[in-house]
Design a protein around this motif. Structure first.
Motif: not given
Length: 159
Positions: A129-133
């Motif tokens: 999933g998309e990495s938050t940072d």
């Protein structure tokens, strides 16, 4: 990671538990699942890489290029781990570590939508999933892991 099946030998990476010579033969004459590439693309793969430098090392390359986080579920690696157990026990090693960090596996790691139908011969091994940072993150069972493997450009791996 897709796992090719061959009628006469079973999965290309596997060796019968009672035949360690078949394990050596699969290392010396790998059967990469090249035929799965187009099937994975048709199923909606958004990224693919050959796994030849170590599963986590190559997953980290995908994560870095795509800005995603990848979590591998070790329980889903059982079909890859079990054929190695006897040989690993013989040399007092953990077969899971071989699967995560060993090279020359000649498999394909692909990212597909969670709703995609996997082509025959492919197995789901985790999620991304998309990495938050926006920094690539690799984990196994939700815990960060070292991405050991072969790096062609690292001084320590040069011959």
């Amino acid at each position: 990671m897709p796992v090719p099946e061959h009628a006469e030998t079973g999965p290309a990476w596997a060796a019968p538990e009672d035949d360690p010579s078949a394990l050596a033969a699969s290392q010396l004459r790998p059967l990469p699942p090249l035929h799965l590439g187009p099937d994975l693309a048709a199923a909606g793969a958004t990224a693919m890489i050959d796994v030849s430098d170590g599963l986590l090392k190559d997953a980290e390359r995908v994560a870095r290029a795509s800005g995603v986080a990848i979590d591998v579920d070790s329980s889903l690696l059982t079909p890859l781990v079990e054929p190695l157990r006897r040989a690993a026990t013989f040399v007092d090693e953990d077969p899971l570590e071989w699967v995560l960090h060993g090279g020359e596996d000649h498999g394909i790691l692909a990212a597909l939508p969670s709703t995609a139908d996997l082509p025959a011969g492919a197995i789901a091994i985790g999620s991304c999933g998309e990495s938050t940072d926006r920094a690539p993150q690799i984990s196994v069972d939700g815990r960060p892991r070292d991405q050991r493997g072969w790096d062609h450009f690292a001084a320590k791996d040069r011959v």
